[in-house]
Write a protein that holds these residues in place. Structure first.
Motif, mmCIF file in Angstrom:
data_model
loop_
_atom_site.group_PDB
_atom_site.id
_atom_site.type_symbol
_atom_site.label_atom_id
_atom_site.label_comp_id
_atom_site.label_asym_id
_atom_site.label_seq_id
_atom_site.Cartn_x
_atom_site.Cartn_y
_atom_site.Cartn_z
ATOM 1 N N LEU A 53 5.661 19.906 52.876
ATOM 2 C CA LEU A 53 5.144 20.026 51.518
ATOM 3 C C LEU A 53 6.108 19.310 50.575
ATOM 4 O O LEU A 53 7.324 19.358 50.769
ATOM 5 C CB LEU A 53 5.012 21.498 51.103
ATOM 6 C CG LEU A 53 4.585 21.778 49.655
ATOM 7 C CD1 LEU A 53 3.147 21.307 49.408
ATOM 8 C CD2 LEU A 53 4.723 23.264 49.316
ATOM 9 N N PRO A 76 1.079 16.905 51.989
ATOM 10 C CA PRO A 76 0.532 17.403 50.728
ATOM 11 C C PRO A 76 1.560 17.383 49.594
ATOM 12 O O PRO A 76 2.743 17.647 49.800
ATOM 13 C CB PRO A 76 0.110 18.837 51.063
ATOM 14 C CG PRO A 76 -0.064 18.853 52.541
ATOM 15 C CD PRO A 76 0.954 17.893 53.080
ATOM 16 N N LEU A 78 2.250 18.905 45.669
ATOM 17 C CA LEU A 78 1.902 19.873 44.633
ATOM 18 C C LEU A 78 2.648 19.488 43.359
ATOM 19 O O LEU A 78 3.874 19.405 43.355
ATOM 20 C CB LEU A 78 2.296 21.288 45.066
ATOM 21 C CG LEU A 78 2.137 22.392 44.011
ATOM 22 C CD1 LEU A 78 0.666 22.591 43.667
ATOM 23 C CD2 LEU A 78 2.753 23.700 44.501
ATOM 24 N N ALA A 90 -0.994 20.487 39.064
ATOM 25 C CA ALA A 90 -1.840 21.651 39.331
ATOM 26 C C ALA A 90 -1.574 22.810 38.394
ATOM 27 O O ALA A 90 -2.475 23.614 38.130
ATOM 28 C CB ALA A 90 -1.641 22.116 40.781
ATOM 29 N N ALA A 103 0.449 27.579 47.601
ATOM 30 C CA ALA A 103 0.391 26.354 48.406
ATOM 31 C C ALA A 103 0.904 26.604 49.817
ATOM 32 O O ALA A 103 0.313 26.146 50.799
ATOM 33 C CB ALA A 103 1.200 25.253 47.728
ATOM 34 N N MET A 108 -4.482 26.771 48.265
ATOM 35 C CA MET A 108 -4.811 25.728 47.299
ATOM 36 C C MET A 108 -5.874 24.787 47.868
ATOM 37 O O MET A 108 -5.988 24.616 49.085
ATOM 38 C CB MET A 108 -3.558 24.923 46.943
ATOM 39 C CG MET A 108 -2.416 25.746 46.365
ATOM 40 S SD MET A 108 -2.714 26.311 44.677
ATOM 41 C CE MET A 108 -2.498 24.791 43.767
ATOM 42 N N HIS A 109 -6.639 24.188 46.966
ATOM 43 C CA HIS A 109 -7.626 23.194 47.359
ATOM 44 C C HIS A 109 -6.926 21.857 47.602
ATOM 45 O O HIS A 109 -6.041 21.465 46.842
ATOM 46 C CB HIS A 109 -8.674 23.035 46.261
ATOM 47 C CG HIS A 109 -9.574 21.862 46.433
ATOM 48 N ND1 HIS A 109 -9.438 20.680 45.723
ATOM 49 C CD2 HIS A 109 -10.644 21.669 47.256
ATOM 50 C CE1 HIS A 109 -10.365 19.831 46.087
ATOM 51 N NE2 HIS A 109 -11.117 20.392 47.012
ATOM 52 N N ALA A 110 -7.291 21.169 48.673
ATOM 53 C CA ALA A 110 -6.706 19.866 49.010
ATOM 54 C C ALA A 110 -7.641 18.759 48.550
ATOM 55 O O ALA A 110 -8.755 18.622 49.056
ATOM 56 C CB ALA A 110 -6.448 19.766 50.510
ATOM 57 N N SER A 111 -7.192 17.980 47.571
ATOM 58 C CA SER A 111 -7.975 16.859 47.045
ATOM 59 C C SER A 111 -7.472 15.571 47.681
ATOM 60 O O SER A 111 -6.316 15.178 47.483
ATOM 61 C CB SER A 111 -7.831 16.783 45.523
ATOM 62 O OG SER A 111 -8.521 15.663 44.998
ATOM 63 N N LEU A 264 -2.654 18.934 45.906
ATOM 64 C CA LEU A 264 -3.074 20.328 45.914
ATOM 65 C C LEU A 264 -3.414 20.768 44.495
ATOM 66 O O LEU A 264 -2.648 20.534 43.554
ATOM 67 C CB LEU A 264 -1.964 21.211 46.492
ATOM 68 C CG LEU A 264 -1.543 20.890 47.932
ATOM 69 C CD1 LEU A 264 -0.465 21.862 48.404
ATOM 70 C CD2 LEU A 264 -2.735 20.936 48.878
ATOM 71 N N ASP A 265 -4.584 21.378 44.326
ATOM 72 C CA ASP A 265 -4.992 21.913 43.031
ATOM 73 C C ASP A 265 -5.742 23.219 43.265
ATOM 74 O O ASP A 265 -5.794 23.719 44.391
ATOM 75 C CB ASP A 265 -5.828 20.901 42.239
ATOM 76 C CG ASP A 265 -6.999 20.340 43.045
ATOM 77 O OD1 ASP A 265 -7.562 21.093 43.871
ATOM 78 O OD2 ASP A 265 -7.351 19.164 42.871
ATOM 79 N N HIS A 266 -6.333 23.763 42.214
ATOM 80 C CA HIS A 266 -6.925 25.096 42.325
ATOM 81 C C HIS A 266 -8.344 25.095 42.866
ATOM 82 O O HIS A 266 -8.771 26.067 43.502
ATOM 83 C CB HIS A 266 -6.872 25.801 40.969
ATOM 84 C CG HIS A 266 -5.484 26.195 40.561
ATOM 85 N ND1 HIS A 266 -4.767 27.182 41.206
ATOM 86 C CD2 HIS A 266 -4.667 25.695 39.603
ATOM 87 C CE1 HIS A 266 -3.576 27.300 40.651
ATOM 88 N NE2 HIS A 266 -3.485 26.404 39.677
#
Length: 285
Positions: A53, A76, A78, A90, A103, A108-111, A264-266
């Motif tokens: 990370l 990833p 963040l 984020a 995270a 967390m959502h992975a974009s 990583l975002d929400h």
């Protein structure tokens, strides 16, 4: 588990946040590593290959530095916003520990964000040439030089000649970069789900030139016209692409990178919330 922490070294609050995060992570039994100060080292001196990370503490510029360090490895990232805009980040510093904890827990959502793979060719006065390969998360740009002369160049997409243009330059961006330089030059805001490229002329000397989108498999080539040998620059994510001050940029080949950046975002809707907040003035609404 190992976490790379990349703070904006010019912001004391980001440095303090990095100290707090480092202490908390080590208290959880997680190994940490901190990126160096850019005043002493370049991004080529850094690596995230042994990390699972990367946490960026700063603005979008700090996150772009994190992306250059990660490259195409798909580790990833963040982003915690300590900057002025924070479009790609984020959360803010008030939720630093909670957001990093989420995270690490996989909450967390992975974009997945498309990247650019760039090959820039430079020619020297003795007739020799050299090629530089560059990574970009946001964009590649051809820009006029310090003398202010307009540049002339040809644009082709996958072997199809689009036009010979004169103007201040040209931007090839990802969907992520569509809200940066490309937007300032008149391009559209594009969802991160789009995997092609956004091509935008900068102040073209014609009313006919317009922004256009490419397919993910397309290759964009920008060729400088020898008839107008003025000063010009190539930039990748705002960084000057040149390792030899004697070289003159003559051609750039831009294609989609072999690996995405994972932000990583929400939620999958975080992008639209940021668009509303930053570009439509809905702060606090």
């Amino acid at each position: 588990m190992k976490v790379l922490i990349i703070p904006n070294h010019s912001r004391p609050d980001a440095i303090e946040g990095a100290n707090v995060l480092e202490e908390w992570l080590e208290g959880q039994g997680i190994e940490t590593k901190r990126a160096s100060n850019l005043k002493r080292f370049s991004d080529e001196d850094e690596t995230a290959n042994d990390c699972q990370l990367v946490v960026s503490l700063g603005g979008d510029g700090t996150l772009l530095r994190a992306a250059r360090i990660v490259g195409y490895s798909q580790i990833p990232i963040l982003g915690i916003s300590y900057g002025h805009l924070g479009f790609l980040t984020a959360d803010g510093p008030d939720r630093l520990i909670q957001t990093v904890s989420d995270a690490l827990a996989g909450k967390m959502h992975a974009s997945h964000r498309a990247t650019l793979d760039i090959e820039s060719v430079f020619e020297c006065s003795d007739g020799t040439s050299y090629t530089i390969k560059s990574f970009a998360l946001n964009d590649f740009a051809l820009s006029r030089g310090g003398m202010g002369d307009m540049v002339q160049f040809d644009v082709s997409v996958s072997g199809n000649h689009i036009d010979t243009l004169r103007g201040d330059g040209f931007v090839v961006s990802t969907a992520t970069g569509s809200t940066g330089y490309a937007l300032a030059a008149g391009g559209p805001i594009v969802t991160p789900e789009f995997n092609g490229m956004v091509c935008v002329p900068i102040a073209p000397h014609t009313i006919m030139a317009r922004a256009f989108l490419t397919a993910p498999s397309d290759v964009v080539v920008i060729e400088m016209s020898p008839e107008r040998p003025v000063k010009r620059h190539f930039f990748a994510d705002g960084q000057n692409v040149r390792n030899n001050p004697l070289g003159v940029p003559v051609r750039a080949t831009v294609r989609r990178g072999p690996g995405d950046i994972i932000l990583l975002d929400h939620s999958a809707q975080s992008f639209y919330g940021s668009v509303s907040r930053v570009f439509y003035g809905r702060v606090g609404k």
